[in-house]
Design an enzyme around this catalytic site. Structure first.
Site, PDB file in Angstrom:
ATOM      1  CE1 TYR A  82      -4.315   0.657  -0.329  1.00 29.03           C
ATOM      2  CE2 TYR A  82      -4.395  -1.470   0.760  1.00 29.03           C
ATOM      3  CZ  TYR A  82      -5.014  -0.485   0.018  1.00 29.03           C
ATOM      4  OH  TYR A  82      -6.292  -0.643  -0.388  1.00 29.03           O
ATOM      5  CD  GLU A  84      -4.748   5.002   0.523  1.00 25.37           C
ATOM      6  OE1 GLU A  84      -4.682   5.662   1.568  1.00 25.37           O
ATOM      7  OE2 GLU A  84      -5.723   4.287   0.236  1.00 25.37           O
ATOM      8  CG  ASP A 227      -7.275   9.965 -24.740  1.00 28.07           C
ATOM      9  OD1 ASP A 227      -6.262   9.239 -24.735  1.00 28.07           O
ATOM     10  OD2 ASP A 227      -8.413   9.547 -24.477  1.00 28.07           O
ATOM     11  CB  THR A 253      -3.583   3.404 -22.549  1.00 28.53           C
ATOM     12  OG1 THR A 253      -3.116   3.322 -23.897  1.00 28.53           O
ATOM     13  CG2 THR A 253      -5.058   3.771 -22.540  1.00 28.53           C
ATOM     14  CE  LYS A 256      -5.932   1.678 -25.835  1.00 24.32           C
ATOM     15  NZ  LYS A 256      -7.011   2.667 -26.034  1.00 24.32           N
ATOM     16  NE  ARG A 262      -5.266  -4.733 -20.364  1.00 20.75           N
ATOM     17  CZ  ARG A 262      -5.616  -4.353 -21.595  1.00 20.75           C
ATOM     18  NH1 ARG A 262      -6.435  -3.347 -21.779  1.00 20.75           N
ATOM     19  NH2 ARG A 262      -5.173  -5.004 -22.661  1.00 20.75           N
TER      20      ARG A 262
HETATM   21  C1  LIG Z   1      -8.086   3.015 -25.249  1.00 15.82           C
HETATM   22  C2  LIG Z   1      -8.462   4.431 -25.074  1.00 15.82           C
HETATM   23  C3  LIG Z   1      -8.870   4.929 -23.821  1.00 15.82           C
HETATM   24  C4  LIG Z   1      -9.216   4.047 -22.648  1.00 15.82           C
HETATM   25  O1  LIG Z   1      -8.263   3.260 -22.137  1.00 15.82           O
HETATM   26  P1  LIG Z   1      -8.652   2.056 -21.152  1.00 15.82           P
HETATM   27  O2  LIG Z   1      -7.328   1.628 -20.648  1.00 15.82           O
HETATM   28  O3  LIG Z   1      -9.369   1.043 -21.962  1.00 15.82           O
HETATM   29  O4  LIG Z   1      -9.510   2.613 -20.070  1.00 15.82           O
HETATM   30  C5  LIG Z   1      -9.098   6.287 -23.710  1.00 15.82           C
HETATM   31  N1  LIG Z   1      -8.944   7.114 -24.749  1.00 15.82           N
HETATM   32  C6  LIG Z   1      -8.591   6.669 -25.970  1.00 15.82           C
HETATM   33  C7  LIG Z   1      -8.441   7.643 -27.099  1.00 15.82           C
HETATM   34  C8  LIG Z   1      -8.349   5.315 -26.168  1.00 15.82           C
HETATM   35  O5  LIG Z   1      -8.029   4.892 -27.397  1.00 15.82           O
END
Ligand SMILES: *Cc1c(COP(=O)(O)O)cnc(C)c1O
Length: 446
Positions: A82, A84, A227, A253, A256, A262
Site C-alpha cells: 500500500y 497511498e 488523449d 494508456t 497500446k 495495462r
Molecule cells: C483506449 C483508449 C482509452 C481508454 O483506455 P482504457 O485503458 O481502456 O480505459 C481512452 N482514450 C482513448 C483515445 C483510447 O483509445
C-alpha cells in the site's frame, strides 16, 4: 540459481531463455509451477490464452505484446504494498523501495515525452481522463470533443458514460473527406465557449495539428487536452507530432503502441500538477498499483532505446503496406488512408457488415474489431466498418511484404466468405506467419 534478466544484453536474454528451456526439458520444472499446482483451472485458462495469442494474427490496433521484463515486474511482490500518496509523501510506512520505482517511472516518462509533470498512478486510460475532467472542470462545464463515430473515445462524452451526465459535451466532426475540420472546431469553440478542447482518438488515422487547436483554445480561453492513448508509442519515438510540450494536459494508456502494462498516465504543465495529482488521489483512486507502476517504468526504459524508434518506424511502414492493398480494393478506406498504426475500413461495399467481417476473419485466425465509420447508418453492435492495426504484429517481427499478403488475404476471405478453399488458404498463411515469428518461445504456465 538466480538468473539475472537484462533486456539490454541480448546474450543474457538468450542465456536466460536457454537455461529456462533447458530446465523445462531436462528437469520438467515449469516456470510457473506454483500456479499450475495450486490452481490448475486458472493456469489452464492462461496457458490457453497464451496459445491463442501465439496462433492468431493479432490486428486489434489497441493491443500489443509486452516484453518478458514487463511481465516479470507485473507479477512481482510490488503488488503487495500500500502506498497511498506520492513518492516522498506517503500515508503508509515502508515505502522506500516503492518510492524509488515510482520516481523512476515518473522520470523516464518525463524524458520520453518532454513532460513537465507526470502522474503514473491512473489505473487505466478511462480513469486518467475522468481524473483530468474532475481536476480542471466543474459540473456542467462545456467540453468540445470529437464525435464518437468520427473516431472519438467513449470517455470523450458518450451518452452511456456517467461523465456525459456531469459535463456538457459538445461534439465536432471530421470533414466529408474524413479530415479533422479545424475551421469547424474554431466555429464551434466561438459559439459554445468550452472550458476544455479535447483531441485524441480511438479510430482516427491521421496526424493532428496540435498548434492549430492550441491557437483556437487560446482565442476562446479554453484549456487544451490531448488523449494520445493509441499513438503514445509513435509520439515517444518521434514518429508523430507531440502535444505534451504545448498542451495543458495529455493523457495516455501505457498498453497500446507504448507496449507497456495495462494502465494509464497523465502528463501536464507544472501549474496543473497539484490539481491533477489530487484528482487522481484522493479524488478518485485509493492505493496505486505499484506492480503495474514498476512495469510502466520498465516499458518506458525500453521505449527510450533506439530499437524502439525502429519499432515505431516499422509500425508505420507496415500500416502503409496495408493501406496500399486496401486502397486498390472494393472496400472503402476511411479518412483516405493512414498516418499512424491503424486503418478504418468500410466493408459494406463487399456485401457484409463489420460484425460479419470480424466473425469470418476470426474463423481463419485473423483478429480485428468491428467499428463504426463516420455517421454510420448502422448500429454500434453491427456497424459498417472494421478497424485494424500493426503494433502487435510488428512486435512479432512481421514486415511490409507480410502485411501485403495479410491485406490481400483479408480481402479474399471477405469477398469469398462461403468458399472453404479460400478460408483454408487463409488459415495456412496464418499458420505459416505465426510459426515463422514465434511469440514468447519457451514460455509455459503449466
Ligand atoms: C483506449 C483508449 C482509452 C481508454 O483506455 P482504457 O485503458 O481502456 O480505459 C481512452 N482514450 C482513448 C483515445 C483510447 O483509445
Amino acid at each position: 540459481m538466480i538468473i539475472k534478466m537484462d533486456n539490454e544484453n541480448t546474450n543474457t536474454l538468450r542465456n536466460y531463455e536457454f537455461v529456462n528451456s533447458y530446465i523445462i526439458r531436462v528437469f520438467a520444472i515449469p516456470i510457473m509451477s506454483y500456479l499450475s499446482q495450486t490452481d490448475p483451472e486458472i493456469a489452464n485458462a492462461i496457458e490457453a490464452e497464451l496459445g491463442r495469442e501465439r496462433h492468431v494474427l493479432e490486428m486489434i490496433p489497441s493491443e500489443n505484446f509486452v516484453s518478458r521484463a514487463v511481465l516479470e515486474a507485473l507479477g512481482s511482490v510490488a503488488t503487495n504494498k500500500y502506498a497511498e500518496g506520492l513518492p516522498g509523501q506517503r500515508y503508509y510506512g515502508g515505502c522506500d523501495e516503492i518510492d524509488k520505482l515510482e520516481s523512476l517511472a515518473i522520470e523516464r516518462a518525463k524524458k520520453l515525452f518532454g513532460a513537465e509533470h507526470v502522474n503514473v498512478q491512473p489505473l487505466s486510460g478511462a480513469p486518467a481522463n475522468i481524473a483530468v475532467y474532475s481536476a480542471l472542470l466543474k459540473p456542467d462545464d462545456a467540453i468540445l470533443g470529437m464525435d464518437l463515430s468520427h473516431g472519438g473515445h467513449l470517455t470523450h462524452g458518450s451518452p452511456v458514460t456517467w461523465m456525459a451526465k456531469l459535463f456538457n459535451f459538445i461534439r465536432y466532426k471530421t470533414t466529408a473527406e474524413g479530415k479533422i475540420d479545424y475551421d469547424h472546431i474554431r466555429t464551434m469553440a466561438h459559439e459554445h465557449k468550452p472550458k476544455l478542447i479535447l483531441v485524441g482518438y480511438s479510430a482516427y488515422t491521421r496526424e493532428i495539428d496540435y498548434a492549430a487547436i492550441k491557437t483556437i483554445a487560446d482565442d476562446v480561453g479554453a484549456l487544451t487536452m490531448a488523449d494520445i492513448a493509441h499513438i503514445a508509442g509513435l509520439i515517444a519515438a518521434g514518429e508523430m507530432n507531440n502535444p505534451v510540450t504545448s498542451f495543458d494536459v495529455v493523457t495516455t494508456t501505457t498498453h497500446k503502441t507504448l507496449r507497456g502494462p495495462r494502465g494509464g498516465m497523465i502528463m501536464c504543465k507544472k501549474n496543473h500538477a497539484k490539481a491533477i495529482d489530487s484528482a487522481v488521489f484522493p479524488g478518485l483512486q485509493g492505493g496505486p498499483h505499484e506492480n503495474n507502476i514498476a512495469a510502466k517504468a520498465v516499458a518506458f526504459k525500453e521505449a527510450l532505446k533506439p530499437s524502439f524508434k525502429e519499432y515505431a518506424k516499422q509500425i508505420k511502414k507496415n500500416a502503409k503496406a496495408l493501406e496500399k492493398v486496401f486502397t486498390g480494393s472494393n472496400a472503402k478506406l476511411m479518412f483516405g488512408g493512414t498516418d499512424n498504426h491503424m486503418l478504418l475500413i468500410d466493408v459494406t461495399p463487399l456485401g457484409l457488415s463489420g460484425k460479419e467481417a470480424q466473425i469470418v476473419l476470426d474463423s481463419v485466425g485473423i483478429t480485428l474489431n468491428k467499428n463504426m465509420i463516420p455517421d454510420d447508418p448502422r448500429s454500434p453492435m453491427d456497424p459498417s466498418g472494421i478497424r485494424l492495426g500493426t503494433p502487435a504484429l510488428t512486435t512479432r517481427g512481421l514486415k511490409e511484404a507480410d502485411m501485403e499478403r495479410i491485406a490481400q488475404t483479408i480481402l479474399d476471405v471477405l469477398t469469398h466468405r462461403t468458399d472453404d478453399g479460400v478460408k483454408d488458404k487463409a488459415r495456412a498463411m496464418v499458420k505459416e506467419l505465426t510459426e515463422k515469428h514465434p511469440l514468447y518461445p519457451d514460455f509455459s504456465y503449466l
